[in-house]
Design a protein around this motif. Sequence first.
Motif, PDB file in Angstrom:
ATOM      1  N   GLY A 122       0.783  -1.226   0.000  1.00 24.33           N
ATOM      2  CA  GLY A 122       0.000   0.000   0.000  1.00 24.33           C
ATOM      3  C   GLY A 122       0.811   1.269   0.000  1.00 24.33           C
ATOM      4  N   GLN A 123       2.129   1.155  -0.181  1.00 25.32           N
ATOM      5  CA  GLN A 123       2.991   2.328  -0.189  1.00 25.32           C
ATOM      6  C   GLN A 123       3.090   2.930  -1.596  1.00 25.32           C
ATOM      7  OE1 GLN A 123       4.789   4.061   2.412  1.00 25.32           O
ATOM      8  NE2 GLN A 123       3.086   2.962   3.376  1.00 25.32           N
ATOM      9  N   PRO A 124       3.039   4.252  -1.715  1.00 22.98           N
ATOM     10  CA  PRO A 124       3.183   4.884  -3.038  1.00 22.98           C
ATOM     11  C   PRO A 124       4.619   4.727  -3.547  1.00 22.98           C
ATOM     12  CG  PRO A 124       3.158   6.549  -1.312  1.00 22.98           C
ATOM     13  CD  PRO A 124       2.862   5.249  -0.639  1.00 22.98           C
ATOM     14  N   THR A 125       4.761   4.127  -4.709  1.00 28.44           N
ATOM     15  CA  THR A 125       6.105   3.868  -5.243  1.00 28.44           C
ATOM     16  C   THR A 125       6.242   4.234  -6.715  1.00 28.44           C
ATOM     17  OG1 THR A 125       5.483   1.576  -5.746  1.00 28.44           O
ATOM     18  CG2 THR A 125       6.568   1.977  -3.638  1.00 28.44           C
ATOM     19  N   ALA A 126       5.149   4.647  -7.364  1.00 23.09           N
ATOM     20  CA  ALA A 126       5.221   4.922  -8.795  1.00 23.09           C
ATOM     21  C   ALA A 126       4.106   5.878  -9.195  1.00 23.09           C
ATOM     22  CB  ALA A 126       5.114   3.627  -9.608  1.00 23.09           C
ATOM     23  N   SER A 139      10.295   2.435  -7.279  1.00 23.07           N
ATOM     24  CA  SER A 139      10.379   1.436  -6.220  1.00 23.07           C
ATOM     25  C   SER A 139      11.806   0.982  -5.948  1.00 23.07           C
ATOM     26  CB  SER A 139       9.516   0.216  -6.570  1.00 23.07           C
ATOM     27  OG  SER A 139       9.948  -0.374  -7.795  1.00 23.07           O
ATOM     28  N   GLY A 140      12.675   1.076  -6.934  1.00 25.12           N
ATOM     29  CA  GLY A 140      14.053   0.636  -6.777  1.00 25.12           C
ATOM     30  C   GLY A 140      15.013   1.786  -6.566  1.00 25.12           C
ATOM     31  N   ALA A 141      16.283   1.455  -6.573  1.00 20.03           N
ATOM     32  CA  ALA A 141      17.306   2.475  -6.372  1.00 20.03           C
ATOM     33  C   ALA A 141      17.350   3.457  -7.538  1.00 20.03           C
ATOM     34  CB  ALA A 141      18.675   1.814  -6.187  1.00 20.03           C
ATOM     35  N   LEU A 142      17.042   2.980  -8.734  1.00 23.46           N
ATOM     36  CA  LEU A 142      17.013   3.816  -9.924  1.00 23.46           C
ATOM     37  C   LEU A 142      15.595   3.869 -10.481  1.00 23.46           C
ATOM     38  CD1 LEU A 142      20.264   2.597 -11.745  1.00 23.46           C
ATOM     39  CD2 LEU A 142      19.978   4.647 -10.326  1.00 23.46           C
ATOM     40  N   ALA A 143      15.171   5.044 -10.912  1.00 23.03           N
ATOM     41  CA  ALA A 143      13.839   5.197 -11.501  1.00 23.03           C
ATOM     42  C   ALA A 143      13.784   4.502 -12.860  1.00 23.03           C
ATOM     43  CB  ALA A 143      13.491   6.670 -11.648  1.00 23.03           C
ATOM     44  N   GLU A 189       9.869   9.665   1.089  1.00 18.65           N
ATOM     45  CA  GLU A 189      10.792   8.536   1.128  1.00 18.65           C
ATOM     46  C   GLU A 189      11.285   8.186  -0.271  1.00 18.65           C
ATOM     47  OE1 GLU A 189       8.827   5.392   3.251  1.00 18.65           O
ATOM     48  OE2 GLU A 189       9.540   6.179   5.177  1.00 18.65           O
ATOM     49  N   LYS A 190      10.391   8.180  -1.238  1.00 20.67           N
ATOM     50  CA  LYS A 190      10.747   7.938  -2.631  1.00 20.67           C
ATOM     51  C   LYS A 190      10.799   9.277  -3.366  1.00 20.67           C
ATOM     52  CE  LYS A 190      10.602   3.413  -2.205  1.00 20.67           C
ATOM     53  NZ  LYS A 190      11.816   2.574  -2.311  1.00 20.67           N
ATOM     54  N   LYS A 191      11.468   9.289  -4.519  1.00 22.05           N
ATOM     55  CA  LYS A 191      11.681  10.548  -5.242  1.00 22.05           C
ATOM     56  C   LYS A 191      10.614  10.818  -6.304  1.00 22.05           C
ATOM     57  CE  LYS A 191      16.704  10.683  -4.627  1.00 22.05           C
ATOM     58  NZ  LYS A 191      18.021  10.770  -5.304  1.00 22.05           N
ATOM     59  N   PHE A 192       9.471  10.156  -6.204  1.00 29.85           N
ATOM     60  CA  PHE A 192       8.459  10.385  -7.233  1.00 29.85           C
ATOM     61  C   PHE A 192       7.971  11.834  -7.185  1.00 29.85           C
ATOM     62  CE2 PHE A 192       6.032   8.604  -3.609  1.00 29.85           C
ATOM     63  CZ  PHE A 192       5.066   9.564  -3.433  1.00 29.85           C
ATOM     64  N   GLY A 193       7.689  12.346  -8.378  1.00 29.20           N
ATOM     65  CA  GLY A 193       7.146  13.695  -8.508  1.00 29.20           C
ATOM     66  C   GLY A 193       8.174  14.771  -8.778  1.00 29.20           C
ATOM     67  N   ILE A 194       9.440  14.521  -8.482  1.00 29.69           N
ATOM     68  CA  ILE A 194      10.449  15.570  -8.629  1.00 29.69           C
ATOM     69  C   ILE A 194      10.831  15.753 -10.100  1.00 29.69           C
ATOM     70  CG2 ILE A 194      12.702  16.380  -7.925  1.00 29.69           C
ATOM     71  CD1 ILE A 194      10.505  16.233  -5.722  1.00 29.69           C
ATOM     72  N   ALA A 195      11.162  14.664 -10.781  1.00 30.19           N
ATOM     73  CA  ALA A 195      11.471  14.766 -12.217  1.00 30.19           C
ATOM     74  C   ALA A 195      10.266  15.281 -12.982  1.00 30.19           C
ATOM     75  CB  ALA A 195      11.914  13.403 -12.757  1.00 30.19           C
ATOM     76  N   GLU A 196       9.078  14.872 -12.554  1.00 30.12           N
ATOM     77  CA  GLU A 196       7.863  15.309 -13.221  1.00 30.12           C
ATOM     78  C   GLU A 196       7.635  16.807 -13.003  1.00 30.12           C
ATOM     79  OE1 GLU A 196       7.981  11.063 -12.666  1.00 30.12           O
ATOM     80  OE2 GLU A 196       8.162  12.676 -11.202  1.00 30.12           O
ATOM     81  N   LEU A 197       7.904  17.283 -11.793  1.00 33.02           N
ATOM     82  CA  LEU A 197       7.819  18.719 -11.515  1.00 33.02           C
ATOM     83  C   LEU A 197       8.816  19.486 -12.379  1.00 33.02           C
ATOM     84  CD1 LEU A 197       7.024  21.264  -9.918  1.00 33.02           C
ATOM     85  CD2 LEU A 197       8.642  20.534  -8.136  1.00 33.02           C
TER      86      LEU A 197
END
Length: 207
Positions: A122-126, A139-143, A189-197
């Motif tokens: 249930g954790q946001p990872t993608a 979800s991994g070390a590299l997007a 915790e994860k870097k989602f959203g930054i590249a998209e921003l």
Amino acid sequence: MIEPRIRLLLAFDKATTISPHLQAAQGITDALTLLSLDKNSKVTKDLETDFEIFLMLVDARTGISPAMVDVWQSYAERQFPRLLLVQGLEFAESDFDDIVLIGNRVLEQFATPFLVLHDDLGQPTALISLEDNLVHDYSGALARRYSAESELVDIVADFQEEYLQLYSDLGEDGFQQGIFAIALPVGIEKKFGIAELNSILEVLAKR
């Protein structure tokens, strides 16, 4: 890293700790002004025009405060390009869709170019892009990026239709012109959203 070209104003509740990953967005800015909000916050004259895009950071654990509503409305009336960033999804009972629904009610109607995907725990990872059905997997070390499976495409089809219809009705330049706003999830915790921003800011910087 591209050269700095754009000025940002980032507003947030004074009790909010900003996601450390959000600092990566500063690399494409001429200046990042921080506006810490409390119940008495007002828009001052020097903040009205000294930037090119207004961002508001909302933590999913605390939601949208009255001060956020007041400040948001000030910049919406002036038709600044506006982004609502939603962090804290890893720790909150509310998900991204919940916050967007609240934002739609108390701020304005938002376009959501990306939806959040969760792992088995249930954790946001993608994220999934509603423009091209690409999954942005953090979800991994590299997007990684890859095409969504047909079942997932079917699940998000209604959201995608609504998103594309908004762009059809208001124009592809509607966001840049301040006609409508975008909501975007960002991870702690994860870097989602930054590249998209950053990709959104790049488009604005090239206007």
